[in-house]
Motif scaffolding. Sequence first.
Motif, PDB file in Angstrom:
ATOM      1  N   LEU A   1      12.562   7.307   6.664  1.00  0.00           N
ATOM      2  CA  LEU A   1      12.475   7.411   5.214  1.00  0.00           C
ATOM      3  C   LEU A   1      12.434   8.870   4.766  1.00  0.00           C
ATOM      4  O   LEU A   1      13.069   9.240   3.786  1.00  0.00           O
ATOM      5  CB  LEU A   1      11.253   6.652   4.686  1.00  0.00           C
ATOM      6  N   ARG A   2      11.698   9.712   5.482  1.00  0.00           N
ATOM      7  CA  ARG A   2      11.616  11.136   5.155  1.00  0.00           C
ATOM      8  C   ARG A   2      12.991  11.801   5.271  1.00  0.00           C
ATOM      9  O   ARG A   2      13.324  12.683   4.491  1.00  0.00           O
ATOM     10  CB  ARG A   2      10.634  11.848   6.070  1.00  0.00           C
ATOM     11  N   ALA A   3      13.759  11.378   6.245  1.00  0.00           N
ATOM     12  CA  ALA A   3      15.071  11.970   6.485  1.00  0.00           C
ATOM     13  C   ALA A   3      16.052  11.672   5.340  1.00  0.00           C
ATOM     14  O   ALA A   3      17.054  12.355   5.186  1.00  0.00           O
ATOM     15  CB  ALA A   3      15.651  11.463   7.802  1.00  0.00           C
ATOM     16  N   ARG A   4      15.737  10.693   4.518  1.00  0.00           N
ATOM     17  CA  ARG A   4      16.619  10.303   3.422  1.00  0.00           C
ATOM     18  C   ARG A   4      16.306  11.004   2.122  1.00  0.00           C
ATOM     19  O   ARG A   4      16.974  10.777   1.138  1.00  0.00           O
ATOM     20  CB  ARG A   4      16.537   8.801   3.207  1.00  0.00           C
TER      21      ARG A   4
ATOM     22  N   GLN B   1      12.205   1.530  -9.753  1.00  0.00           N
ATOM     23  CA  GLN B   1      12.296   2.978  -9.910  1.00  0.00           C
ATOM     24  C   GLN B   1      13.381   3.505  -8.972  1.00  0.00           C
ATOM     25  O   GLN B   1      13.409   3.133  -7.794  1.00  0.00           O
ATOM     26  CB  GLN B   1      10.958   3.645  -9.548  1.00  0.00           C
ATOM     27  N   PRO B   2      14.268   4.361  -9.451  1.00  0.00           N
ATOM     28  CA  PRO B   2      15.309   4.920  -8.572  1.00  0.00           C
ATOM     29  C   PRO B   2      14.687   5.679  -7.397  1.00  0.00           C
ATOM     30  O   PRO B   2      13.623   6.280  -7.520  1.00  0.00           O
ATOM     31  CB  PRO B   2      16.070   5.875  -9.492  1.00  0.00           C
ATOM     32  N   ALA B   3      15.366   5.629  -6.281  1.00  0.00           N
ATOM     33  CA  ALA B   3      15.000   6.356  -5.059  1.00  0.00           C
ATOM     34  C   ALA B   3      13.668   5.908  -4.451  1.00  0.00           C
ATOM     35  O   ALA B   3      13.004   6.678  -3.769  1.00  0.00           O
ATOM     36  CB  ALA B   3      15.008   7.864  -5.309  1.00  0.00           C
ATOM     37  N   SER B   4      13.286   4.670  -4.675  1.00  0.00           N
ATOM     38  CA  SER B   4      12.067   4.139  -4.054  1.00  0.00           C
ATOM     39  C   SER B   4      12.265   4.031  -2.546  1.00  0.00           C
ATOM     40  O   SER B   4      13.343   3.674  -2.067  1.00  0.00           O
ATOM     41  CB  SER B   4      11.728   2.763  -4.616  1.00  0.00           C
ATOM     42  N   ARG B   5      11.208   4.335  -1.839  1.00  0.00           N
ATOM     43  CA  ARG B   5      11.243   4.237  -0.376  1.00  0.00           C
ATOM     44  C   ARG B   5      10.250   3.170   0.061  1.00  0.00           C
ATOM     45  O   ARG B   5       9.076   3.229  -0.305  1.00  0.00           O
ATOM     46  CB  ARG B   5      10.906   5.589   0.257  1.00  0.00           C
ATOM     47  N   VAL B   6      10.743   2.192   0.832  1.00  0.00           N
ATOM     48  CA  VAL B   6       9.918   1.045   1.216  1.00  0.00           C
ATOM     49  C   VAL B   6      10.000   0.828   2.718  1.00  0.00           C
ATOM     50  O   VAL B   6      11.081   0.812   3.303  1.00  0.00           O
ATOM     51  CB  VAL B   6      10.364  -0.239   0.471  1.00  0.00           C
TER      52      VAL B   6
ATOM     53  N   SER C   1       0.861  -1.183   0.000  1.00  0.00           N
ATOM     54  CA  SER C   1       0.000   0.000   0.000  1.00  0.00           C
ATOM     55  C   SER C   1       0.896   1.231   0.000  1.00  0.00           C
ATOM     56  O   SER C   1       2.092   1.138   0.280  1.00  0.00           O
ATOM     57  CB  SER C   1      -0.925   0.002   1.218  1.00  0.00           C
ATOM     58  N   GLN C   2       0.310   2.360  -0.342  1.00  0.00           N
ATOM     59  CA  GLN C   2       1.059   3.613  -0.320  1.00  0.00           C
ATOM     60  C   GLN C   2       0.822   4.287   1.030  1.00  0.00           C
ATOM     61  O   GLN C   2      -0.314   4.337   1.516  1.00  0.00           O
ATOM     62  CB  GLN C   2       0.628   4.523  -1.469  1.00  0.00           C
ATOM     63  N   LEU C   3       1.877   4.798   1.602  1.00  0.00           N
ATOM     64  CA  LEU C   3       1.793   5.423   2.916  1.00  0.00           C
ATOM     65  C   LEU C   3       2.733   6.613   2.942  1.00  0.00           C
ATOM     66  O   LEU C   3       3.958   6.441   3.001  1.00  0.00           O
ATOM     67  CB  LEU C   3       2.168   4.401   3.999  1.00  0.00           C
ATOM     68  N   ASP C   4       2.187   7.789   2.803  1.00  0.00           N
ATOM     69  CA  ASP C   4       2.953   9.026   2.916  1.00  0.00           C
ATOM     70  C   ASP C   4       4.186   9.048   2.009  1.00  0.00           C
ATOM     71  O   ASP C   4       5.299   9.313   2.459  1.00  0.00           O
ATOM     72  CB  ASP C   4       3.333   9.256   4.383  1.00  0.00           C
ATOM     73  N   GLY C   5       4.001   8.713   0.744  1.00  0.00           N
ATOM     74  CA  GLY C   5       5.089   8.764  -0.226  1.00  0.00           C
ATOM     75  C   GLY C   5       5.999   7.555  -0.247  1.00  0.00           C
ATOM     76  O   GLY C   5       6.976   7.508  -0.987  1.00  0.00           O
ATOM     77  N   ALA C   6       5.684   6.568   0.565  1.00  0.00           N
ATOM     78  CA  ALA C   6       6.477   5.337   0.596  1.00  0.00           C
ATOM     79  C   ALA C   6       5.558   4.162   0.292  1.00  0.00           C
ATOM     80  O   ALA C   6       4.337   4.261   0.412  1.00  0.00           O
ATOM     81  CB  ALA C   6       7.120   5.152   1.971  1.00  0.00           C
TER      82      ALA C   6
END
Length: 116
Positions: A112-115, A40-45, A8-13
């Motif tokens: 994740l946001r900090a990255r 996709q480059p820079a994916s956040r999981v 699922s999507q959660l706040d951009g991740a």
Amino acid sequence: MSFQYDFSQLDGATAVRLSGRLDSATASGFEKPLQDLFNQPASRVLMDFSALDYISSAGLRVVLMAAKRAKQSQGALVLCSLQQQVRDVFEISGFLRILDVADDSSAALNQLRART
């Protein structure tokens, strides 16, 4: 008990919620969908382990391969909400020293946001 996962999507991740048992019988079917998240480059999981009762060495390998794939694609992978018995497996294997782990999904999202 079987293994299940959902994305699922959660706040951009992308949040990956795991439940059941991630072992040699189930790990191979989960590896490709997890790896594909980093196409996709820079994916956040964020991987939520709150409902995962058991992980074997085969499951650990899938998680480690995803972490390597995340690094290669300049993405980020954070694990969260590990149950004690699962956390013990990560601790014994030494993975807690090389993977990003948060106490809960909120803390994982902050990491994740900090990255970005």
